[in-house]
Design a protein around this motif. Structure first.
Motif, PDB file in Angstrom:
ATOM      1  N   ALA A  52       0.923  -0.879  -0.086  1.00  0.00           N
ATOM      2  CA  ALA A  52       0.580   0.356  -0.204  1.00  0.00           C
ATOM      3  C   ALA A  52       1.030   0.998   0.272  1.00  0.00           C
ATOM      4  CB  ALA A  52      -0.430   0.028   1.377  1.00  0.00           C
ATOM      5  N   LYS A  53       2.430   1.017   0.881  1.00  0.00           N
ATOM      6  CA  LYS A  53       2.947   2.484   0.982  1.00  0.00           C
ATOM      7  C   LYS A  53       3.927   2.135  -0.291  1.00  0.00           C
ATOM      8  CE  LYS A  53       4.987   3.036   4.290  1.00  0.00           C
ATOM      9  NZ  LYS A  53       5.009   4.933   4.524  1.00  0.00           N
ATOM     10  N   GLY A  54       4.050   1.319  -1.002  1.00  0.00           N
ATOM     11  CA  GLY A  54       5.269   1.326  -2.260  1.00  0.00           C
ATOM     12  C   GLY A  54       6.340   1.175  -1.320  1.00  0.00           C
ATOM     13  N   ARG A  55       6.430   0.897   0.161  1.00  0.00           N
ATOM     14  CA  ARG A  55       7.522   0.888   0.510  1.00  0.00           C
ATOM     15  C   ARG A  55       8.546   0.215   0.530  1.00  0.00           C
ATOM     16  NH1 ARG A  55       8.515   2.845   6.749  1.00  0.00           N
ATOM     17  NH2 ARG A  55       9.849   1.413   8.014  1.00  0.00           N
ATOM     18  N   PRO A  56       9.955  -0.084   0.426  1.00  0.00           N
ATOM     19  CA  PRO A  56      11.088  -0.884  -0.404  1.00  0.00           C
ATOM     20  C   PRO A  56      11.013  -1.959   0.976  1.00  0.00           C
ATOM     21  CG  PRO A  56      11.745   0.756   0.059  1.00  0.00           C
ATOM     22  CD  PRO A  56      10.287   1.764   0.559  1.00  0.00           C
ATOM     23  N   PRO A 141       4.198   1.655   9.952  1.00  0.00           N
ATOM     24  CA  PRO A 141       5.181   2.577   9.601  1.00  0.00           C
ATOM     25  C   PRO A 141       4.116   3.510   9.544  1.00  0.00           C
ATOM     26  CG  PRO A 141       4.319   1.116   7.790  1.00  0.00           C
ATOM     27  CD  PRO A 141       3.766   1.008   8.871  1.00  0.00           C
ATOM     28  N   SER A 142       4.910   4.956   9.310  1.00  0.00           N
ATOM     29  CA  SER A 142       3.645   6.335   8.862  1.00  0.00           C
ATOM     30  C   SER A 142       3.068   5.634   7.638  1.00  0.00           C
ATOM     31  CB  SER A 142       4.498   7.388   8.288  1.00  0.00           C
ATOM     32  OG  SER A 142       5.983   6.645   7.619  1.00  0.00           O
ATOM     33  N   ALA A 143       1.402   6.431   7.614  1.00  0.00           N
ATOM     34  CA  ALA A 143       0.194   5.815   6.919  1.00  0.00           C
ATOM     35  C   ALA A 143       1.105   7.253   5.461  1.00  0.00           C
ATOM     36  CB  ALA A 143      -0.726   6.399   7.637  1.00  0.00           C
ATOM     37  N   ASN A 144       1.925   7.382   5.075  1.00  0.00           N
ATOM     38  CA  ASN A 144       1.868   8.505   3.689  1.00  0.00           C
ATOM     39  C   ASN A 144       2.385   7.833   2.552  1.00  0.00           C
ATOM     40  OD1 ASN A 144       4.559   8.347   5.960  1.00  0.00           O
ATOM     41  ND2 ASN A 144       4.882   8.470   3.883  1.00  0.00           N
ATOM     42  N   THR A 145       2.826   7.673   1.555  1.00  0.00           N
ATOM     43  CA  THR A 145       2.968   7.305   0.008  1.00  0.00           C
ATOM     44  C   THR A 145       4.848   7.259   0.682  1.00  0.00           C
ATOM     45  OG1 THR A 145       1.454   7.257  -1.518  1.00  0.00           O
ATOM     46  CG2 THR A 145       3.515   7.083  -2.039  1.00  0.00           C
ATOM     47  N   PRO A 149       5.682  13.259   2.474  1.00  0.00           N
ATOM     48  CA  PRO A 149       6.031  12.976   4.350  1.00  0.00           C
ATOM     49  C   PRO A 149       5.284  12.562   4.698  1.00  0.00           C
ATOM     50  CG  PRO A 149       5.828  15.328   2.852  1.00  0.00           C
ATOM     51  CD  PRO A 149       5.031  14.295   1.752  1.00  0.00           C
ATOM     52  N   SER A 150       5.580  12.216   6.000  1.00  0.00           N
ATOM     53  CA  SER A 150       3.473  11.928   6.803  1.00  0.00           C
ATOM     54  C   SER A 150       3.024  13.013   7.378  1.00  0.00           C
ATOM     55  CB  SER A 150       4.721  11.110   8.126  1.00  0.00           C
ATOM     56  OG  SER A 150       6.424  10.702   8.069  1.00  0.00           O
ATOM     57  N   PRO A 151       2.226  11.638   8.032  1.00  0.00           N
ATOM     58  CA  PRO A 151       0.691  12.399   7.715  1.00  0.00           C
ATOM     59  C   PRO A 151       0.070  12.898   9.245  1.00  0.00           C
ATOM     60  CG  PRO A 151       0.828   9.783   7.119  1.00  0.00           C
ATOM     61  CD  PRO A 151       1.503  10.268   7.199  1.00  0.00           C
ATOM     62  N   VAL A 178       6.396  14.629  14.332  1.00  0.00           N
ATOM     63  CA  VAL A 178       6.997  14.310  14.167  1.00  0.00           C
ATOM     64  C   VAL A 178       7.629  13.169  14.588  1.00  0.00           C
ATOM     65  CG1 VAL A 178       8.448  15.962  12.801  1.00  0.00           C
ATOM     66  CG2 VAL A 178       9.270  14.595  15.256  1.00  0.00           C
ATOM     67  N   GLU A 179       7.542  11.888  13.542  1.00  0.00           N
ATOM     68  CA  GLU A 179       7.935  10.301  13.833  1.00  0.00           C
ATOM     69  C   GLU A 179       8.639   9.897  15.236  1.00  0.00           C
ATOM     70  OE1 GLU A 179       8.997  11.950  11.352  1.00  0.00           O
ATOM     71  OE2 GLU A 179       8.423  10.767   9.641  1.00  0.00           O
ATOM     72  N   SER A 180       8.295   8.958  15.860  1.00  0.00           N
ATOM     73  CA  SER A 180       9.162   8.402  17.109  1.00  0.00           C
ATOM     74  C   SER A 180      10.208   8.546  16.905  1.00  0.00           C
ATOM     75  CB  SER A 180       8.515   7.359  17.826  1.00  0.00           C
ATOM     76  OG  SER A 180       8.677   6.595  16.283  1.00  0.00           O
ATOM     77  N   LYS A 234      15.389   8.295  -0.003  1.00  0.00           N
ATOM     78  CA  LYS A 234      15.183   9.948   0.159  1.00  0.00           C
ATOM     79  C   LYS A 234      13.854  10.231   0.422  1.00  0.00           C
ATOM     80  CE  LYS A 234      13.352  12.736  -4.052  1.00  0.00           C
ATOM     81  NZ  LYS A 234      13.917  14.039  -4.459  1.00  0.00           N
ATOM     82  N   HIS A 235      13.012  11.139   1.139  1.00  0.00           N
ATOM     83  CA  HIS A 235      12.475  11.533   1.797  1.00  0.00           C
ATOM     84  C   HIS A 235      11.758  12.572   2.077  1.00  0.00           C
ATOM     85  CE1 HIS A 235      10.517   8.500   6.047  1.00  0.00           C
ATOM     86  NE2 HIS A 235      10.236   8.961   4.903  1.00  0.00           N
ATOM     87  N   TYR A 236      10.100  13.050   2.172  1.00  0.00           N
ATOM     88  CA  TYR A 236       9.533  14.214   2.872  1.00  0.00           C
ATOM     89  C   TYR A 236       9.481  15.236   1.054  1.00  0.00           C
ATOM     90  CZ  TYR A 236      10.948  11.911   7.159  1.00  0.00           C
ATOM     91  OH  TYR A 236      11.159  11.472   8.362  1.00  0.00           O
TER      92      TYR A 236
HETATM   93 MG    MG Z   1       7.320   6.534   7.461  1.00  0.00          MG
END
Ligand code: MG
Ligand code: AMP
Length: 341
Positions: A52-56, A141-145, A149-151, A178-180, A234-236
């Motif tokens: 769903a996230k397209g996360r590696p 994990p964070s619920a973003n693609t 940026p994290s939601p 911001v994330e934990s 790469k992030h955010y």
């Molecule tokens: Mg995340």
């Protein structure tokens, strides 16, 4: 798939808890950012999170609990190091993730094949209620693609996940933003892997010396090993080219105004807004790092709603909560910083 946006009523929490237990996904509010949750003990449920996230697949997930004793009951870790007890006593429930040697119940998908696992006990009452209703720990994990940026609000989650997951619980905006904070105690000297709402200073007050992974503040070199796999990605980054400006207040204003134009914006402090001649995205007061953390991702997402080409961001410091803001911004900017003397 239709995505149902639900309020956190008792009844809805029961519905979502049951769905999670049986392997479905749901986005839930937490005090840090929104999480995309799955039954942490089910490899196939967890795999759907990555899809769903397209996360590696080599980027491990954090396992969330709603009671300390679940760590042993569900065999999440093979050992609770003494420093983990001290950190948990001080900061749990709250925005701190502790990495420990992994237990036998953790599927390889969760830990991405590592020998360690990340555990967090969140303080948000809705997150706690959902975990308890599910009756199992939740990998979230964070619920973003992946890469976005994290939601920090339900509409951010809907933007990225609508049509991909069955449930989103709307719990309003996230307090920390911001994330934990992520710390590992699986080695001799604990190491900070990601700064967050719990600061390096607070951690050191509790357990003594904590090393800071180089990747927290600096760009990783080619071939350098990632102590936290998430940090190599790469992030955010917004679509616009974000460039950080490290300078005095006056120099920042002068620099941005000298580059003013229709497709230029400023990710600035609240105090800068009235002095700038470009479109502004204030992310908090100059010395209010807690507010900056809370607002940063919403501001980055707001930039993405525009056609701006270049955005000049103010570069925060690295002490206290500012370290978490700096860590996210430097990645959002692809480590591009202009220093004005
Ligand atoms: Mg995340
Ligand atoms: P997210 O849930 O999207 O905030 O991402 C979780 C973060 O925790 C990522 O940066 C991961 O690399 C990190 N993480 C999770 N488990 C581990 C672990 N076992 N060792 C090191 N870092 C981890």
């Amino acid at each position: 798939m239709e995505t149902r946006l639900l309020l956190p009523t008792k009844e809805n929490i029961e519905i979502v808890g049951k769905a999670l237990y049986s392997g479905e996904l749901a986005a839930v509010p937490t005090e840090t950012v929104y999480g995309l949750a799955a039954n942490a003990l089910s490899g196939s449920a967890v795999k759907a999170v990555f899809e769903a996230k397209g996360r590696p697949m080599d980027n491990p997930l954090i396992v969330h609990i709603s009671d300390f004793e679940q760590i042993e009951r569900f065999k999440l870790v093979s050992e609770i190091p003494e420093k983990a007890y001290r950190l948990a006593e001080k900061f749990w429930p709250g925005p701190l993730t502790i990495i420990m040697p992994k237990g036998s119940a953790i599927p390889d998908e969760v830990s991405a094949g590592l020998q360690t696992v990340a555990i967090r006990f969140p303080s948000h009452p809705v997150t706690q209620a959902v975990i308890t209703a599910a009756g199992c720990p939740l990998a979230a994990p964070s619920a973003n693609t992946s890469g976005a940026p994290s939601p920090t609000a339900a509409h951010h989650v809907m933007h990225d996940m609508s049509g991909k997951i069955p449930y989103v619980i709307d719990g309003g905006t996230c307090e920390v933003g911001v994330e934990s904070t992520v710390i590992t105690v699986a080695e001799e000297v604990p190491m900070l892997l990601r700064p967050g709402g719990i600061t390096l200073e607070q951690l050191e007050e509790t357990i003594g010396k904590v090393r800071v992974s180089e990747a927290v503040l600096y760009k990783m070199k080619d071939g350098q090993k990632a102590e936290s796999p998430g940090m190599k990605y790469k992030h955010y980054a917004p679509k616009a080219n974000l460039i950080l400006i490290k300078s005095s207040d006056e120099k920042y204003i002068e620099y941005v105004n000298s580059h003013a134009g229709g497709d230029v914006g400023a990710l600035c402090y609240d105090e800068d807004v009235e002095k700038l001649f470009v479109r502004t995205f204030p992310y908090g007061g100059k010395n209010d790092y807690i507010k900056q953390a809370e607002r940063l991702f919403d501001s980055l997402r707001a930039i993405d709603e525009t056609e701006l080409k270049t955005v000049y961001g103010r570069c925060p410091g690295t002490k206290g909560t500012a370290m978490a803001v700096y860590n996210r911004l430097i990645r959002a900017a692809g480590f591009e910083v202009i220093e004005l003397a």
